[in-house]
Write an enzyme that holds these catalytic residues in place. Structure first.
Site: not given
Length: 347
Positions: A167-168, A193, A287, A290
């Site tokens: 993700s991030t 993401h 973050m 997930d």
């Protein structure tokens, strides 16, 4: 209670006012200052020492990318980019992430639903930015992809499948990991993401930069050695068996953990297809949580699992949750993960 400070940088006053209203709707945050262009923003940074900066990608005088490259080595801080939905906007945003932006938000379309979604996303990313690894910019290095192997390597890999969730900070992390891959490795599925349009461009950039067979996944594509599939924005990506072969599967079912694509959906599909003991699964920077629970399911069913360590993450969220659940077999710095995946895929 001391509030966290935001610097808003955008050449449009109406946009700055909108962002200010969103920021000030949350009691944890306040607007330290506004700036209409980068040179003014530099002065406001010195004056107010903000915790986070929001930055428009396109501005007069100096674009956001150039500003980031000059700013972050001197004043490392999380920067959230505001991007348009256009192809040009997506491409520029990916450049901003390469230049060190923390994360990005797509500008709202103007509908009430879009405005509310963008506001929610901004507050979520502001709070995540408080966990930003300030040492990331100091240690970040670009890794050149190795020369293609001249020998046929696919027969040395005993595992059938590689899966990765991020993700991030994931655009940089994935590039680093994949730079160690070679053409004959087991097929790889990636849930990053990222919204629609962005994933198409991201896959193309990875293919061009690394010389690997990276593509945005489509439904029911056969998964051959050396193929790397990126989950398309707004779709879950899963693996499915058809006969003896493995194929991709795209779903538009409900979001999981607030995401579509979701890492949990990808990882759990491996468990459901009884492929766990033939899989290497990796969870990278991001973050939230997930992918953590599904990574544990994979490990319990025989998968070998890898988690990125805290020092090399932009945000130590997803890998932290996975590690604390006991889902991580090997915890490693980012620059060691690609080679470890290769080694484990041979076992």
């Amino acid at each position: 209670m001391k509030k966290n400070k935001v610097l808003i940088v955008d050449d449009q006053k109406s946009v700055r006012s909108m962002i200010r209203r969103w920021v000030e709707s949350d009691p944890r945050w306040e607007v330290a200052a506004e700036a209409s262009q980068p040179f003014e923003a530099r002065d406001r940074i010195l004056d107010t020492k903000p915790d986070v900066m929001t930055l428009d990608v396109h501005m007069p005088g100096m674009d956001g990318i150039e500003f980031l490259k000059k700013l972050l080595p001197q004043y490392p801080m999380p920067v959230i980019m505001f991007s348009s939905h256009t192809t040009e906007g997506a491409d520029t945003t990916l450049e901003a992430l390469d230049a060190g932006a923390f994360d990005f938000i797509s500008k709202p379309t103007g509908s009430p639903e879009s405005l509310e979604e963008t506001k929610t996303a901004l507050i979520e990313k502001l709070n995540a930015a408080l966990s930003f690894n300030v040492n990331f910019h100091k240690t970040k290095t670009y890794i050149s992809p190795p020369l293609p192997s001249k020998t046929e390597t696919k027969n040395i890999y005993k595992r059938k499948l590689l899966v990765i969730g991020s993700s991030t900070g994931g655009t940089y992390a994935l590039r680093t990991v994949l730079s160690h891959f070679e053409s004959g490795m087991p097929p790889t599925l990636i849930a990053q993401h990222m919204p629609e349009n962005f994933t198409t461009l991201f896959a193309k950039r990875l293919k061009n930069e690394l010389g690997l067979n990276v593509k945005e996944a489509k439904d029911k594509e056969i998964m051959e050695p050396g193929s790397i599939f990126i989950a398309p924005g707004n779709y879950h990506l899963a693996v499915q068996k058809i006969g003896k072969d493995l194929y991709t599967k795209l779903l538009q079912t409900e979001k999981v953990n607030g995401h579509r694509p979701s890492v949990d959906v990808l990882f759990d599909s491996v468990v459901e297809q009884r492929l766990s003991d033939q899989t290497v699964a990796t969870i990278l920077t991001g973050m939230g949580g997930d992918g953590a629970k599904a990574l544990l399911h994979l490990k319990e069913k025989g998968a070998v699992t890898i988690g990125q360590n805290e020092d090399s993450c932009v945000v130590y969220g997803m890998p932290k949750v996975a590690f604390e659940l006991g889902a991580v077999s090997h915890q490693l710095p980012l620059d060691k993960i690609g080679e470890k995946i290769k080694a484990l895929a041979q076992t």
